[in-house]
Design a protein around this motif. Structure first.
Motif, PDB file in Angstrom:
ATOM      1  N   UNK A  29      41.709 -18.477 -67.373  1.00  0.00           N
ATOM      2  CA  UNK A  29      40.600 -19.426 -67.259  1.00  0.00           C
ATOM      3  C   UNK A  29      39.304 -18.651 -67.204  1.00  0.00           C
ATOM      4  N   UNK A  30      38.515 -18.744 -68.254  1.00  0.00           N
ATOM      5  CA  UNK A  30      37.325 -17.913 -68.360  1.00  0.00           C
ATOM      6  C   UNK A  30      36.179 -18.407 -67.497  1.00  0.00           C
ATOM      7  N   UNK A  31      36.067 -19.680 -67.329  1.00  0.00           N
ATOM      8  CA  UNK A  31      35.034 -20.242 -66.468  1.00  0.00           C
ATOM      9  C   UNK A  31      35.669 -21.222 -65.507  1.00  0.00           C
ATOM     10  N   UNK A  48      29.298 -23.201 -61.269  1.00  0.00           N
ATOM     11  CA  UNK A  48      30.374 -22.599 -62.037  1.00  0.00           C
ATOM     12  C   UNK A  48      30.132 -21.099 -62.155  1.00  0.00           C
ATOM     13  N   UNK A  49      31.216 -20.378 -62.374  1.00  0.00           N
ATOM     14  CA  UNK A  49      31.154 -18.923 -62.523  1.00  0.00           C
ATOM     15  C   UNK A  49      32.078 -18.513 -63.650  1.00  0.00           C
ATOM     16  N   UNK A  50      31.547 -17.690 -64.534  1.00  0.00           N
ATOM     17  CA  UNK A  50      32.365 -17.231 -65.646  1.00  0.00           C
ATOM     18  C   UNK A  50      33.119 -15.963 -65.257  1.00  0.00           C
ATOM     19  N   UNK A  51      34.063 -15.600 -66.080  1.00  0.00           N
ATOM     20  CA  UNK A  51      34.853 -14.384 -65.831  1.00  0.00           C
ATOM     21  C   UNK A  51      33.966 -13.141 -65.892  1.00  0.00           C
ATOM     22  N   UNK A  52      32.840 -13.238 -66.605  1.00  0.00           N
ATOM     23  CA  UNK A  52      31.914 -12.112 -66.733  1.00  0.00           C
ATOM     24  C   UNK A  52      30.923 -12.035 -65.579  1.00  0.00           C
ATOM     25  N   UNK A  53      30.988 -12.987 -64.637  1.00  0.00           N
ATOM     26  CA  UNK A  53      30.140 -12.933 -63.459  1.00  0.00           C
ATOM     27  C   UNK A  53      28.880 -13.761 -63.513  1.00  0.00           C
ATOM     28  N   UNK A  54      28.669 -14.510 -64.579  1.00  0.00           N
ATOM     29  CA  UNK A  54      27.492 -15.367 -64.652  1.00  0.00           C
ATOM     30  C   UNK A  54      27.720 -16.632 -63.826  1.00  0.00           C
ATOM     31  N   UNK A  97      38.589 -22.600 -70.913  1.00  0.00           N
ATOM     32  CA  UNK A  97      39.036 -21.345 -71.529  1.00  0.00           C
ATOM     33  C   UNK A  97      37.980 -20.804 -72.475  1.00  0.00           C
ATOM     34  N   UNK A  98      36.705 -20.882 -72.055  1.00  0.00           N
ATOM     35  CA  UNK A  98      35.590 -20.286 -72.781  1.00  0.00           C
ATOM     36  C   UNK A  98      34.689 -19.577 -71.783  1.00  0.00           C
ATOM     37  N   UNK A  99      33.961 -18.562 -72.260  1.00  0.00           N
ATOM     38  CA  UNK A  99      33.120 -17.782 -71.367  1.00  0.00           C
ATOM     39  C   UNK A  99      31.827 -18.501 -70.981  1.00  0.00           C
ATOM     40  N   UNK A 100      31.310 -19.352 -71.833  1.00  0.00           N
ATOM     41  CA  UNK A 100      30.022 -19.970 -71.548  1.00  0.00           C
ATOM     42  C   UNK A 100      30.180 -21.074 -70.508  1.00  0.00           C
ATOM     43  N   UNK A 101      29.162 -21.226 -69.679  1.00  0.00           N
ATOM     44  CA  UNK A 101      29.161 -22.252 -68.642  1.00  0.00           C
ATOM     45  C   UNK A 101      28.465 -23.497 -69.169  1.00  0.00           C
ATOM     46  N   UNK A 102      29.113 -24.626 -69.052  1.00  0.00           N
ATOM     47  CA  UNK A 102      28.512 -25.906 -69.414  1.00  0.00           C
ATOM     48  C   UNK A 102      28.530 -26.815 -68.203  1.00  0.00           C
ATOM     49  N   UNK A 103      27.649 -27.805 -68.183  1.00  0.00           N
ATOM     50  CA  UNK A 103      27.497 -28.630 -66.983  1.00  0.00           C
ATOM     51  C   UNK A 103      28.030 -30.035 -67.186  1.00  0.00           C
TER      52      UNK A 103
END
Length: 121
Positions: A29-31, A48-54, A97-103
């Motif tokens: 789960x990327x985000x 929300x938090x992505x796997x990359x830390x955003x 299952x995507x890196x970008x955060x959406x609201x």
């Protein structure tokens, strides 16, 4: 199959704190993040938090809520401080299952059952 299990909700007085947890099993789960739904209102994005830390937060919780993630445990946390009665809601864990955060809700494929947070005045 992905499963999200929330814990940590409860009743707290205004100004108090709670920490929510969401443990995930299954796919990567990327985000991961949190939505909430108050009685009679639509479900809304909280953080929300992505796997990359955003991270991303709704404006009304900035400075009070902190989202964090333990990637090794596939768990996301929401530390909620300075709680207000208007924070009362069912809080849902969500993941995509995507890196970008959406609201928006439709951007998240996986959901937990929710945990109740009640803040008394």
């Amino acid at each position: 199959q992905v499963q999200l299990v929330e814990s940590g909700g409860g009743l707290v007085q205004a100004g108090g704190s709670l920490r929510l947890s969401c443990a995930a099993s299954g796919d990567t789960l990327y985000t991961m993040g949190w939505f909430r739904q108050a009685p009679g209102k639509e479900r809304e994005f909280v953080a929300a938090r992505s796997l990359t830390g955003h991270n991303n937060y709704r404006d009304s919780v900035k400075g009070r809520f902190t989202i964090s993630r333990d990637n090794a445990k596939n768990t996301v946390y929401l530390q909620m401080n300075s709680l207000k009665p208007e924070d009362t809601a069912i809080y849902y864990c969500a993941a995509r299952t995507r890196y970008d955060i959406v609201v928006y809700q439709a951007g998240y494929a996986y959901w937990g059952r929710g945990t109740q947070v009640t803040v008394s005045s």
